[in-house]
Design a protein around this motif. Structure first.
Motif, PDB file in Angstrom:
ATOM      1  N   THR A 143       0.832  -1.203   0.000  1.00  0.00           N
ATOM      2  CA  THR A 143       0.000   0.000   0.000  1.00  0.00           C
ATOM      3  C   THR A 143       0.866   1.252   0.000  1.00  0.00           C
ATOM      4  OG1 THR A 143      -1.770  -1.142   1.196  1.00  0.00           O
ATOM      5  CG2 THR A 143      -1.803   1.268   1.241  1.00  0.00           C
ATOM      6  N   ALA A 144       1.896   1.266   0.838  1.00  0.00           N
ATOM      7  CA  ALA A 144       2.805   2.417   0.885  1.00  0.00           C
ATOM      8  C   ALA A 144       3.469   2.634  -0.470  1.00  0.00           C
ATOM      9  CB  ALA A 144       3.856   2.207   1.968  1.00  0.00           C
ATOM     10  N   THR A 145       3.856   1.540  -1.114  1.00  0.00           N
ATOM     11  CA  THR A 145       4.505   1.646  -2.416  1.00  0.00           C
ATOM     12  C   THR A 145       3.572   2.251  -3.454  1.00  0.00           C
ATOM     13  OG1 THR A 145       5.938  -0.250  -1.947  1.00  0.00           O
ATOM     14  CG2 THR A 145       5.630   0.346  -4.265  1.00  0.00           C
ATOM     15  N   GLU A 146       2.331   1.754  -3.506  1.00  0.00           N
ATOM     16  CA  GLU A 146       1.373   2.294  -4.468  1.00  0.00           C
ATOM     17  C   GLU A 146       1.078   3.765  -4.210  1.00  0.00           C
ATOM     18  OE1 GLU A 146      -3.025   1.321  -6.402  1.00  0.00           O
ATOM     19  OE2 GLU A 146      -2.262   0.114  -4.740  1.00  0.00           O
ATOM     20  N   LEU A 147       0.929   4.131  -2.960  1.00  0.00           N
ATOM     21  CA  LEU A 147       0.661   5.526  -2.616  1.00  0.00           C
ATOM     22  C   LEU A 147       1.800   6.437  -3.066  1.00  0.00           C
ATOM     23  CD1 LEU A 147      -0.748   5.059   1.006  1.00  0.00           C
ATOM     24  CD2 LEU A 147      -2.037   5.883  -0.983  1.00  0.00           C
ATOM     25  N   VAL A 148       3.033   6.028  -2.784  1.00  0.00           N
ATOM     26  CA  VAL A 148       4.180   6.880  -3.086  1.00  0.00           C
ATOM     27  C   VAL A 148       4.421   6.962  -4.595  1.00  0.00           C
ATOM     28  CG1 VAL A 148       6.673   7.161  -2.816  1.00  0.00           C
ATOM     29  CG2 VAL A 148       5.274   6.480  -0.856  1.00  0.00           C
ATOM     30  N   VAL A 149       4.381   5.822  -5.284  1.00  0.00           N
ATOM     31  CA  VAL A 149       4.667   5.823  -6.725  1.00  0.00           C
ATOM     32  C   VAL A 149       3.629   6.646  -7.481  1.00  0.00           C
ATOM     33  CG1 VAL A 149       4.816   4.387  -8.791  1.00  0.00           C
ATOM     34  CG2 VAL A 149       5.944   3.660  -6.676  1.00  0.00           C
ATOM     35  N   GLN A 150       2.347   6.460  -7.168  1.00  0.00           N
ATOM     36  CA  GLN A 150       1.326   7.227  -7.876  1.00  0.00           C
ATOM     37  C   GLN A 150       1.394   8.711  -7.522  1.00  0.00           C
ATOM     38  OE1 GLN A 150      -0.474   6.497 -10.413  1.00  0.00           O
ATOM     39  NE2 GLN A 150      -1.379   8.554 -10.457  1.00  0.00           N
ATOM     40  N   THR A 151       1.761   9.019  -6.296  1.00  0.00           N
ATOM     41  CA  THR A 151       1.948  10.423  -5.918  1.00  0.00           C
ATOM     42  C   THR A 151       3.067  11.048  -6.739  1.00  0.00           C
ATOM     43  OG1 THR A 151       1.135  10.039  -3.669  1.00  0.00           O
ATOM     44  CG2 THR A 151       2.532  11.967  -4.005  1.00  0.00           C
ATOM     45  N   LEU A 152       4.159  10.307  -6.933  1.00  0.00           N
ATOM     46  CA  LEU A 152       5.270  10.797  -7.743  1.00  0.00           C
ATOM     47  C   LEU A 152       4.840  11.008  -9.187  1.00  0.00           C
ATOM     48  CD1 LEU A 152       8.353  11.336  -8.111  1.00  0.00           C
ATOM     49  CD2 LEU A 152       8.567   8.898  -8.613  1.00  0.00           C
ATOM     50  N   VAL A 153       4.134  10.034  -9.766  1.00  0.00           N
ATOM     51  CA  VAL A 153       3.675  10.152 -11.150  1.00  0.00           C
ATOM     52  C   VAL A 153       2.737  11.346 -11.293  1.00  0.00           C
ATOM     53  CG1 VAL A 153       2.298   9.045 -12.958  1.00  0.00           C
ATOM     54  CG2 VAL A 153       3.953   7.697 -11.649  1.00  0.00           C
ATOM     55  N   GLY A 154       1.817  11.498 -10.360  1.00  0.00           N
ATOM     56  CA  GLY A 154       0.875  12.608 -10.421  1.00  0.00           C
ATOM     57  C   GLY A 154       1.552  13.958 -10.290  1.00  0.00           C
ATOM     58  N   ALA A 155       2.506  14.064  -9.355  1.00  0.00           N
ATOM     59  CA  ALA A 155       3.211  15.324  -9.156  1.00  0.00           C
ATOM     60  C   ALA A 155       4.033  15.687 -10.394  1.00  0.00           C
ATOM     61  CB  ALA A 155       4.108  15.232  -7.923  1.00  0.00           C
ATOM     62  N   ALA A 156       4.713  14.692 -10.984  1.00  0.00           N
ATOM     63  CA  ALA A 156       5.510  14.948 -12.186  1.00  0.00           C
ATOM     64  C   ALA A 156       4.616  15.372 -13.350  1.00  0.00           C
ATOM     65  CB  ALA A 156       6.309  13.699 -12.564  1.00  0.00           C
ATOM     66  N   THR A 157       3.457  14.748 -13.468  1.00  0.00           N
ATOM     67  CA  THR A 157       2.526  15.116 -14.535  1.00  0.00           C
ATOM     68  C   THR A 157       2.018  16.543 -14.348  1.00  0.00           C
ATOM     69  OG1 THR A 157       1.837  12.808 -14.763  1.00  0.00           O
ATOM     70  CG2 THR A 157       0.385  14.473 -15.705  1.00  0.00           C
ATOM     71  N   MET A 158       1.733  16.934 -13.116  1.00  0.00           N
ATOM     72  CA  MET A 158       1.306  18.312 -12.849  1.00  0.00           C
ATOM     73  C   MET A 158       2.393  19.303 -13.245  1.00  0.00           C
ATOM     74  SD  MET A 158      -0.739  18.199  -9.215  1.00  0.00           S
ATOM     75  CE  MET A 158      -1.068  19.972  -9.280  1.00  0.00           C
ATOM     76  N   LEU A 159       3.632  19.003 -12.914  1.00  0.00           N
ATOM     77  CA  LEU A 159       4.736  19.895 -13.275  1.00  0.00           C
ATOM     78  C   LEU A 159       4.827  20.062 -14.788  1.00  0.00           C
ATOM     79  CD1 LEU A 159       7.467  18.659 -10.797  1.00  0.00           C
ATOM     80  CD2 LEU A 159       6.664  21.016 -10.982  1.00  0.00           C
ATOM     81  N   ARG A 160       4.724  18.957 -15.516  1.00  0.00           N
ATOM     82  CA  ARG A 160       4.862  19.018 -16.974  1.00  0.00           C
ATOM     83  C   ARG A 160       3.665  19.704 -17.627  1.00  0.00           C
ATOM     84  NH1 ARG A 160       6.236  13.697 -20.430  1.00  0.00           N
ATOM     85  NH2 ARG A 160       8.330  14.230 -19.724  1.00  0.00           N
ATOM     86  N   GLU A 161       2.447  19.354 -17.187  1.00  0.00           N
ATOM     87  CA  GLU A 161       1.260  19.825 -17.899  1.00  0.00           C
ATOM     88  C   GLU A 161       0.854  21.244 -17.513  1.00  0.00           C
ATOM     89  OE1 GLU A 161      -1.925  17.025 -17.769  1.00  0.00           O
ATOM     90  OE2 GLU A 161      -0.772  15.473 -18.829  1.00  0.00           O
ATOM     91  N   THR A 162       1.109  21.643 -16.274  1.00  0.00           N
ATOM     92  CA  THR A 162       0.708  22.995 -15.875  1.00  0.00           C
ATOM     93  C   THR A 162       1.765  24.033 -16.217  1.00  0.00           C
ATOM     94  OG1 THR A 162       1.666  22.864 -13.636  1.00  0.00           O
ATOM     95  CG2 THR A 162      -0.597  22.034 -13.949  1.00  0.00           C
ATOM     96  N   GLY A 163       3.037  23.627 -16.252  1.00  0.00           N
ATOM     97  CA  GLY A 163       4.108  24.583 -16.487  1.00  0.00           C
ATOM     98  C   GLY A 163       4.355  25.508 -15.313  1.00  0.00           C
ATOM     99  N   GLU A 164       3.728  25.239 -14.192  1.00  0.00           N
ATOM    100  CA  GLU A 164       3.898  26.071 -13.004  1.00  0.00           C
ATOM    101  C   GLU A 164       5.250  25.818 -12.347  1.00  0.00           C
ATOM    102  OE1 GLU A 164       1.965  28.371 -11.965  1.00  0.00           O
ATOM    103  OE2 GLU A 164      -0.156  27.907 -12.267  1.00  0.00           O
ATOM    104  N   HIS A 165       5.767  26.852 -11.674  1.00  0.00           N
ATOM    105  CA  HIS A 165       6.993  26.680 -10.906  1.00  0.00           C
ATOM    106  C   HIS A 165       6.716  25.717  -9.759  1.00  0.00           C
ATOM    107  CE1 HIS A 165      10.451  27.582  -8.351  1.00  0.00           C
ATOM    108  NE2 HIS A 165      11.000  28.164  -9.405  1.00  0.00           N
ATOM    109  N   PRO A 166       7.661  24.821  -9.442  1.00  0.00           N
ATOM    110  CA  PRO A 166       7.415  23.863  -8.353  1.00  0.00           C
ATOM    111  C   PRO A 166       7.088  24.536  -7.025  1.00  0.00           C
ATOM    112  CG  PRO A 166       9.723  23.822  -9.060  1.00  0.00           C
ATOM    113  CD  PRO A 166       8.961  24.577 -10.095  1.00  0.00           C
ATOM    114  N   ALA A 167       7.645  25.709  -6.786  1.00  0.00           N
ATOM    115  CA  ALA A 167       7.335  26.405  -5.530  1.00  0.00           C
ATOM    116  C   ALA A 167       5.863  26.786  -5.469  1.00  0.00           C
ATOM    117  CB  ALA A 167       8.214  27.647  -5.388  1.00  0.00           C
TER     118      ALA A 167
END
Length: 268
Positions: free
Chosen positions: A195-219
């Motif tokens: 469960t911890a693995t699924e939570l962390v991996v999907q959180t990483l994928v989602g966060a990376a996708t937000m960075l790429r698709e929104t173009g927003e500064h990480p801060a």
């Protein structure tokens, strides 16, 4: 144009798969591999011809050098007699300069230095490329086309390659380290490991996708998650007190310095 891949490890196979998936016929791709069992495996899996290093260079228009840095000098000495002016050599070995490659090949050979990373294995790689002294725009476009088969490509000045190595070349390892730490923390907090693995991996994928698709500064994205006095703020305060940001800077400086040492021929 015929492409030769010298070195059939993980990165070499990733390039091979990407090039073929990009539409280049197997008849236009040669692979150099000395181990008979590995050669048979590649021929069966991809339908490519596997030959010796010198023969591959003799027959190819573009040569991809996908070997370890400490093997590069020996490989270039082996194939130099088969190289010819006008060929394109693309080096994917960390710390190996275009001058190092050019000095061991005939004059007029075009050389491109590339720093890839391991997400190329899943088509999401990041490659930074720099031209040598005999490299023209046509050579750069050819190299870009080949590298795009495994992900994204940027052009940088060669003097920036040590920084690229520190940031994106070694970068996946930093991400895996953080993911590993978050999973272990989740287990410590009482979550089942899967469960911890699924939570962390999907959180990483989602966060990376937000960075790429929104173009927003990480801060900006970080601040949107961080409510005043909330759980995220408490966690980030702990990270700041632990000097995690400063440690990341020091880690990347260490990686850059090691890349510089490899470029100067220091094997230790």
């Amino acid at each position: 144009m015929t492409v030769a891949i010298l070195g059939a490890g993980m990165m070499g196979e990733a390039l091979l798969a990407g090039i073929l998936q990009g539409g280049r016929p197997a008849s236009d791709v040669l692979v150099a591999e000395k181990r008979p069992e590995r050669a048979a495996e590649l021929t069966e899996r991809y339908g490519v011809e596997v030959v010796g290093n010198a023969e591959a260079v003799k027959r190819a228009d573009t040569v991809l050098l996908v070997v370890k840095p400490h093997d590069m000098g020996t490989l270039l000495d082996e194939v130099a007699a088969a190289a010819r002016p006008g060929q394109l050599f693309v080096s994917l070995a960390a710390g190996i300069t275009t001058a190092f490659v050019e000095a061991r090949l005939p004059g007029g050979v075009a050389v491109v230095r590339v720093m890839p990373n391991t997400p190329a294995l899943v088509g999401e790689g990041m490659s930074a490329m720099s031209p040598g002294s005999h490299t023209g725009d046509d050579h750069l476009r050819e190299a870009e086309e080949l590298l795009r088969s495994t992900g994204r490509v940027v052009r940088v000045a060669e003097k920036q390659q040590d920084a690229v190595t520190a940031v994106s070349g070694s970068g996946p390892a930093y991400v895996f380290y953080v993911v590993e730490s978050m999973i272990e923390a989740g287990v410590h907090l009482g979550l089942p490991r899967d469960t911890a693995t699924e939570l962390v991996v999907q959180t990483l994928v989602g966060a990376a996708t937000m960075l790429r698709e929104t173009g927003e500064h990480p801060a900006v994205l970080r601040e949107r998650v961080t409510s005043p006095g909330g759980t995220t703020a408490a966690a980030l305060r702990q990270l700041e007190e632990g000097r995690v940001r400063a440690d990341f800077l020091a880690a990347l400086e260490a990686a850059r310095d090691r890349s510089r040492a490899l470029s100067s021929g220091d094997p230790v």
